[in-house]
Write a protein that holds these residues in place. Structure first.
Motif, mmCIF file in Angstrom:
data_model
loop_
_atom_site.group_PDB
_atom_site.id
_atom_site.type_symbol
_atom_site.label_atom_id
_atom_site.label_comp_id
_atom_site.label_asym_id
_atom_site.label_seq_id
_atom_site.Cartn_x
_atom_site.Cartn_y
_atom_site.Cartn_z
ATOM 1 N N VAL A 288 104.131 47.546 82.605
ATOM 2 C CA VAL A 288 103.859 46.244 83.212
ATOM 3 C C VAL A 288 102.899 46.397 84.392
ATOM 4 O O VAL A 288 103.076 47.262 85.256
ATOM 5 N N MET A 289 101.879 45.532 84.423
ATOM 6 C CA MET A 289 100.902 45.533 85.518
ATOM 7 C C MET A 289 101.022 44.302 86.411
ATOM 8 O O MET A 289 101.093 44.397 87.630
ATOM 9 N N TYR A 290 101.002 43.121 85.766
ATOM 10 C CA TYR A 290 100.968 41.866 86.516
ATOM 11 C C TYR A 290 102.035 40.909 86.003
ATOM 12 O O TYR A 290 102.314 40.839 84.806
ATOM 13 N N VAL A 291 102.617 40.167 86.941
ATOM 14 C CA VAL A 291 103.585 39.120 86.620
ATOM 15 C C VAL A 291 103.160 37.892 87.413
ATOM 16 O O VAL A 291 103.056 37.948 88.641
ATOM 17 N N PHE A 292 102.892 36.789 86.733
ATOM 18 C CA PHE A 292 102.411 35.614 87.463
ATOM 19 C C PHE A 292 102.773 34.312 86.753
ATOM 20 O O PHE A 292 103.154 34.304 85.581
ATOM 21 N N ARG A 293 102.646 33.230 87.508
ATOM 22 C CA ARG A 293 102.803 31.883 86.968
ATOM 23 C C ARG A 293 101.431 31.238 86.838
ATOM 24 O O ARG A 293 100.595 31.379 87.716
ATOM 25 N N SER A 294 101.256 30.523 85.747
ATOM 26 C CA SER A 294 100.000 29.826 85.532
ATOM 27 C C SER A 294 100.311 28.518 84.808
ATOM 28 O O SER A 294 101.452 28.035 84.839
ATOM 29 N N LYS A 295 99.327 27.941 84.158
ATOM 30 C CA LYS A 295 99.537 26.706 83.415
ATOM 31 C C LYS A 295 98.444 26.555 82.367
ATOM 32 O O LYS A 295 97.465 27.309 82.370
ATOM 33 N N ILE A 296 98.620 25.584 81.480
ATOM 34 C CA ILE A 296 97.576 25.249 80.519
ATOM 35 C C ILE A 296 96.670 24.220 81.179
ATOM 36 O O ILE A 296 97.129 23.146 81.577
ATOM 37 N N TYR A 297 95.401 24.542 81.308
ATOM 38 C CA TYR A 297 94.457 23.686 82.013
ATOM 39 C C TYR A 297 93.684 22.800 81.035
ATOM 40 O O TYR A 297 93.609 23.072 79.838
ATOM 41 N N GLU A 298 93.091 21.746 81.592
ATOM 42 C CA GLU A 298 92.174 20.927 80.810
ATOM 43 C C GLU A 298 90.949 21.756 80.446
ATOM 44 O O GLU A 298 90.547 22.665 81.194
ATOM 45 N N GLU A 299 90.364 21.446 79.302
ATOM 46 C CA GLU A 299 89.180 22.185 78.861
ATOM 47 C C GLU A 299 88.061 22.131 79.894
ATOM 48 O O GLU A 299 87.302 23.081 80.066
ATOM 49 N N SER A 300 87.954 20.991 80.583
ATOM 50 C CA SER A 300 86.850 20.798 81.534
ATOM 51 C C SER A 300 87.053 21.536 82.852
ATOM 52 O O SER A 300 86.111 21.686 83.634
ATOM 53 N N GLU A 301 88.291 22.000 83.125
ATOM 54 C CA GLU A 301 88.559 22.666 84.397
ATOM 55 C C GLU A 301 87.968 24.076 84.398
ATOM 56 O O GLU A 301 88.179 24.850 83.467
ATOM 57 N N ILE A 302 87.239 24.374 85.449
ATOM 58 C CA ILE A 302 86.625 25.695 85.593
ATOM 59 C C ILE A 302 87.570 26.565 86.417
ATOM 60 O O ILE A 302 87.599 26.501 87.649
ATOM 61 N N VAL A 303 88.350 27.360 85.731
ATOM 62 C CA VAL A 303 89.372 28.183 86.363
ATOM 63 C C VAL A 303 89.716 29.304 85.388
ATOM 64 O O VAL A 303 89.466 29.199 84.186
ATOM 65 N N PHE A 304 90.287 30.388 85.907
ATOM 66 C CA PHE A 304 90.685 31.494 85.039
ATOM 67 C C PHE A 304 91.815 31.047 84.118
ATOM 68 O O PHE A 304 92.857 30.579 84.572
ATOM 69 N N LYS A 305 91.608 31.177 82.829
ATOM 70 C CA LYS A 305 92.598 30.792 81.826
ATOM 71 C C LYS A 305 93.014 32.056 81.071
ATOM 72 O O LYS A 305 92.291 32.537 80.201
#
Length: 391
Positions: free
Chosen positions: A313-330
């Motif tokens: 294991v390297m990373y443990v994090f919380r994220s979300k499903i973003y809108e297609e138009s959002e410019i963010v790490f997915k």
């Protein structure tokens, strides 16, 4: 890695830090709306949060909920203590009633016969009405209790059935009772202008592969329910509600993202599973939110049908499903890196999001594994564990 504190919580990137600051200010404003010195005020605030009236961007919302739950328990204990004192005070008073009071009580007590006929009729009708209401309430309560028992019975049955079903699949690992279909000795595919020879399916998985050709591997994490076959098809919807035998099943299956490939192998294999309340499927993946759990469970076993593998294991994090138009790490779009620069950029993004520092890093060319499940800290939230293959 920059770490900034808000309300005793660490936030590793600017976006999360800004969101936490907004949550902290919002929480301070909400606290002024309720009388937190009373049990009623705390109860009202907690009920409004549980109902979804207030929404939070970060884990500070969960911290507030836990804080109010603790405060409510404290208020209940204080109320119980005050009640005990009150009863004790009453018991310490005189237990002898005044003759005058006793006489007055007797004088105020009337029998049904003391009233005229019309009044007696009205009283009897009212008593019958109350009795009907009492019986109706009792029937409703019994029905509700019966419904709860039925639900618990069905829930328990389905959970036991899922455990037995998973156990039956585990028993097929390494068996030779079912003869696999005859396939050509050498299977060749064309990839990037190359001819690649597809390896043989491991003996451990030949029987399972015969039963379902969508099988691509097996994932296991010690001390959890996670010990399941991994499937893959041409979309990411089918195995949300189908089991290994292609039957409708709300538990679904553990499955590999449609855009990933075990041969030739993608840089990052993304595996999904439902977060079941029973803890089954990927319901216990969020145990990794505790660093102490990580310390005792640093390794994940993931075999493809072609080769065995152990991942750290390297990373443990919380994220979300973003809108297609959002410019963010997915994270769910990272299956292959086109260059070392792009790969390192992905690693930095995940390191900044990680809940804690494991000290484990990856280099371009390492084989990665990402496990993903739902997380209800926000709309479309996800809980993610990323590991790299060590052997």
């Amino acid at each position: 890695m920059n770490t900034q504190m808000v309300s005793g919580r660490q936030f590793r990137n600017a976006a999360d830090y800004e969101a936490a600051l907004k949550d902290a200010a919002y929480i301070d404003a909400l606290k002024k709306r309720y009388d937190l010195n009373t049990k009623e005020g705390v109860t009202s605030f907690l009920q409004d949060i549980r109902s979804g009236k207030y929404r939070f961007r970060t884990i500070l919302g969960q911290d507030l909920k836990e804080e109010l739950e603790e405060l409510l328990e404290q208020k209940k204990k204080e109320a119980a203590a005050d009640t005990g004192k009150s009863k004790k005070g009453k018991r310490s008073g005189s237990g002898i009633s005044s003759p005058k009071k006793s006489s007055a009580k007797k004088q105020n007590t009337k029998k049904l016969e003391d009233y005229d006929a019309d009044m007696q009729k009205s009283i009897l009708q009212e008593l019958k009405k109350r009795e009907r209401i009492r019986k109706l309430v009792m029937v409703v309560c019994l029905c509700m209790a019966g419904g709860c028992f039925v639900y618990l019975g069905i829930y328990s049955y389905q959970t036991s059935r899922l455990d037995a079903y998973a156990a039956s699949q585990r028993r097929l690992i390494g068996t030779t009772g079912i003869v696999a279909d005859q396939t050509p000795e050498t299977v060749v595919i064309h990839y990037d202008n190359q001819e690649l020879v597809v390896p043989d399916v491991l003996d451990d998985y030949k029987t399972l592969y015969t039963l379902n050709k969508n099988l691509i591997g097996w994932v296991k994490i010690d001390d959890t329910y996670i010990d399941y076959p991994v499937l893959q098809t041409t979309n990411n919807e089918y195995y949300l509600d189908h089991n290994f035998d292609q039957e409708q099943d709300k538990n679904g299956s553990i499955f590999l993202d449609k855009d990933c490939s075990i041969f030739p192998r993608s840089d990052n294999l993304i595996i999904y599973g439902h977060h079941m309340r029973s803890g089954r499927m990927f319901g216990q993946l969020n145990k990794y939110s505790s660093e102490s759990f990580y310390e005792d469970h640093k390794y994940i076993q993931f075999d493809t049908i072609y080769e065995m593998g152990t991942y750290e294991v390297m990373y443990v994090f919380r994220s979300k499903i973003y809108e297609e138009s959002e410019i963010v790490f997915k994270y769910y779009q990272f299956t292959n890196a086109t260059s070392e620069i792009e790969f390192n950029s992905y690693m930095r993004e995940m390191a900044e999001m990680s809940l804690y520092d494991t000290g484990v890093t990856a280099q371009y060319g390492d084989e990665l594994l990402t496990l993903s499940t739902c997380d209800y800290y926000t709309d479309y939230g996800r809980f993610v564990v990323v590991a790299k293959r060590i052997y």
